[in-house]
Motif scaffolding. Structure first.
Motif, PDB file in Angstrom:
ATOM      1  N   ARG A  67     113.582  32.058  72.317  1.00 25.97           N
ATOM      2  CA  ARG A  67     113.668  31.243  71.098  1.00 25.97           C
ATOM      3  C   ARG A  67     112.413  31.540  70.531  1.00 25.97           C
ATOM      4  NH1 ARG A  67     113.521  25.028  72.134  1.00 25.97           N
ATOM      5  NH2 ARG A  67     115.825  25.539  72.451  1.00 25.97           N
ATOM      6  N   TYR A  68     111.366  32.049  70.977  1.00 28.41           N
ATOM      7  CA  TYR A  68     110.156  32.380  70.386  1.00 28.41           C
ATOM      8  C   TYR A  68     109.563  33.727  71.210  1.00 28.41           C
ATOM      9  CZ  TYR A  68     110.223  27.265  70.194  1.00 28.41           C
ATOM     10  OH  TYR A  68     110.511  26.006  70.010  1.00 28.41           O
ATOM     11  N   LEU A  69     110.377  34.605  70.715  1.00 31.37           N
ATOM     12  CA  LEU A  69     110.159  35.901  71.281  1.00 31.37           C
ATOM     13  C   LEU A  69     108.701  36.800  70.870  1.00 31.37           C
ATOM     14  CD1 LEU A  69     111.037  38.546  72.678  1.00 31.37           C
ATOM     15  CD2 LEU A  69     112.185  39.273  70.586  1.00 31.37           C
ATOM     16  N   GLY A  70     107.793  36.860  71.728  1.00 34.17           N
ATOM     17  CA  GLY A  70     106.358  37.482  71.277  1.00 34.17           C
ATOM     18  C   GLY A  70     105.638  35.992  70.534  1.00 34.17           C
ATOM     19  N   GLY A  71     106.195  34.737  70.853  1.00 35.71           N
ATOM     20  CA  GLY A  71     105.393  33.633  70.150  1.00 35.71           C
ATOM     21  C   GLY A  71     103.918  33.532  71.028  1.00 35.71           C
ATOM     22  N   ASP A  72     103.048  33.542  70.325  1.00 41.28           N
ATOM     23  CA  ASP A  72     101.663  33.348  70.877  1.00 41.28           C
ATOM     24  C   ASP A  72     101.647  32.075  71.391  1.00 41.28           C
ATOM     25  OD1 ASP A  72      98.818  33.812  71.304  1.00 41.28           O
ATOM     26  OD2 ASP A  72      98.318  32.831  69.462  1.00 41.28           O
TER      27      ASP A  72
ATOM     28  N   SER B 199     100.418  46.490  74.427  1.00 41.90           N
ATOM     29  CA  SER B 199     101.493  47.178  73.488  1.00 41.90           C
ATOM     30  C   SER B 199     102.839  46.204  73.409  1.00 41.90           C
ATOM     31  CB  SER B 199     101.949  48.576  74.362  1.00 41.90           C
ATOM     32  OG  SER B 199     100.855  49.402  74.320  1.00 41.90           O
ATOM     33  N   ARG B 200     102.355  45.030  72.854  1.00 43.72           N
ATOM     34  CA  ARG B 200     103.518  44.029  72.753  1.00 43.72           C
ATOM     35  C   ARG B 200     103.285  43.504  71.379  1.00 43.72           C
ATOM     36  NH1 ARG B 200     106.103  41.968  77.268  1.00 43.72           N
ATOM     37  NH2 ARG B 200     107.259  40.657  75.648  1.00 43.72           N
ATOM     38  N   VAL B 201     104.350  43.122  70.772  1.00 43.72           N
ATOM     39  CA  VAL B 201     104.526  42.397  69.491  1.00 43.72           C
ATOM     40  C   VAL B 201     104.046  40.992  69.656  1.00 43.72           C
ATOM     41  CG1 VAL B 201     106.112  41.613  67.408  1.00 43.72           C
ATOM     42  CG2 VAL B 201     105.837  44.071  68.272  1.00 43.72           C
ATOM     43  N   LYS B 202     103.395  40.499  68.841  1.00 38.06           N
ATOM     44  CA  LYS B 202     103.133  38.916  69.006  1.00 38.06           C
ATOM     45  C   LYS B 202     103.225  38.467  67.387  1.00 38.06           C
ATOM     46  CE  LYS B 202     100.185  36.883  71.845  1.00 38.06           C
ATOM     47  NZ  LYS B 202      98.848  36.275  72.402  1.00 38.06           N
ATOM     48  N   ARG B 203     103.699  37.237  67.685  1.00 35.05           N
ATOM     49  CA  ARG B 203     103.732  36.375  66.339  1.00 35.05           C
ATOM     50  C   ARG B 203     103.481  34.979  66.343  1.00 35.05           C
ATOM     51  NH1 ARG B 203     108.919  38.546  67.491  1.00 35.05           N
ATOM     52  NH2 ARG B 203     109.064  39.640  65.367  1.00 35.05           N
ATOM     53  N   LEU B 204     103.131  34.349  65.488  1.00 35.63           N
ATOM     54  CA  LEU B 204     102.859  32.811  65.322  1.00 35.63           C
ATOM     55  C   LEU B 204     104.547  32.180  65.117  1.00 35.63           C
ATOM     56  CD1 LEU B 204      99.822  32.419  63.154  1.00 35.63           C
ATOM     57  CD2 LEU B 204     100.011  32.540  65.736  1.00 35.63           C
ATOM     58  N   CYS B 205     104.693  31.354  65.909  1.00 39.99           N
ATOM     59  CA  CYS B 205     105.915  30.747  66.084  1.00 39.99           C
ATOM     60  C   CYS B 205     105.752  28.998  65.681  1.00 39.99           C
ATOM     61  CB  CYS B 205     106.915  31.079  67.137  1.00 39.99           C
ATOM     62  SG  CYS B 205     107.365  32.665  67.267  1.00 39.99           S
TER      63      CYS B 205
END
Length: 322
Positions: free
Chosen positions: A133-138, A310-316
């Motif tokens: 649901r929150y792939l890469g979610g901080d 080496s990972r993508v992060k995003r605010l969810c």
């Protein structure tokens, strides 16, 4: 080593994960993919056979010397246990008995957990939903390494150590990043697991227990199969956060290598993910993918540009949960 290139932070993006939009486009163009969703009728029998094989192995190793205990744990038992953890991954998406029998899936995951030696399935289910649901979610996706991991494990020797310690980080990281209340199913999982461990110890002694647990730890650490942990979401090419692998190790891992397809359609069991790629070939054939999990591990250790950062992060934003 010449000019050293190391990442000092994650790759922060401010867009939605790509799987949501691709899923919509593929379903609009190929609605027949919906027929692939639903339970895998063979999964429960394959998993039951693997559990039986491991219990038989417990009897067979009870009188072996310690060096052979660890050899067979790494070369055989750990491979089965790692495969069982990936079966648990599929079962967490309700593909053993279907969405209408969610509780049967949870109980069956506890059964599949037994040779692993350590209670795992209920906690995995709780956090794996967030990963989708929150792939890469901080602070939400506990599959993402911590800042300490990214900072410290930045040299080849340290990255090698990090791979060896992966089971430790995967088990402890959720408690630090996104702690959650212990559920009744987790308590049930632990009680059943430790009860079976005690029965095995009573019947055949300590060596079978070490065989099971050592196999789990060794084969989820520095092992060819564990290359999938790195292959799935570590950013080997800028702009791409999920990768598939279409090689022969998929036969041992319930097609977990079809990872782009899995994130696009998590309710489709692993056995049918190759059909997704075949039907919607134009969506997948030109995306970067891995040829070898062993090569993935090699590149992770020795390529200065690749590491835990080496990972993508995003605010969810947290989804509303009723």
């Amino acid at each position: 080593m010449g000019n050293r290139v190391t990442r000092e932070d994650f790759e922060w993006v401010y867009t939605e994960q790509p799987h949501t939009q691709r899923r919509k486009e593929i379903l609009a163009k190929y609605p027949e993919i919906k027929t692939l969703m639903g339970p895998d009728p063979l999964l429960k029998w394959i998993v039951s056979g693997m559990v039986f094989i491991q219990f038989l192995a417990c009897y067979l190793v009870k009188d072996l010397s310690w060096k052979w205990i660890f050899f067979w744990a790494y070369a055989f038992g750990g491979c089965i246990n790692h495969s069982l953890t990936l079966a648990i991954h599929d079962i967490s998406h309700n593909v053993a008995f279907g969405n209408k029998q969610a509780r049967w899936n949870r109980w069956f995951a506890v059964f599949a957990n037994l040779p692993v030696g350590i209670p795992y399935s209920a906690s995995f289910k709780k956090y794996h939903i967030d990963h989708h649901r929150y792939l890469g979610g901080d602070g939400l996706d506990v599959d993402i390494p911590t800042d300490f991991e990214g900072w410290f494990f930045s040299t080849p020797l340290r990255k090698l150590l990090w791979l060896f310690l992966q089971p430790l980080f995967y088990s402890l990281r959720p408690l630090y990043v996104n702690p959650k209340t212990i559920t009744q199913m987790e308590i049930f999982n632990a009680l059943v697991q430790f009860s079976i461990d005690l029965i095995i110890y009573y019947l055949w002694g300590l060596k079978p227990i070490i065989y099971l647990i050592a196999g789990t730890i060794l084969c989820m650490g520095l092992h060819p199969i564990s290359g999938h942990f790195i292959a799935e979401h570590y950013m080997f090419l800028k702009g791409y956060e999920t990768y598939s692998y279409y090689g022969p190790l998929n036969w041992l891992t319930f097609n977990v290598g079809y990872h782009m397809e899995h994130h696009d359609f998590p309710s489709i069991p692993g056995c049918r993910l190759p059909m997704v790629k075949k039907i919607a070939a134009e969506y997948y054939d030109n995306l970067p993918h891995h040829q070898s999990w062993i090569r993935v591990l090699w590149d992770f250790v020795f390529d200065d540009a690749i590491g835990p950062y080496s990972r993508v992060k995003r605010l969810c934003k947290l989804a509303n949960e009723s």
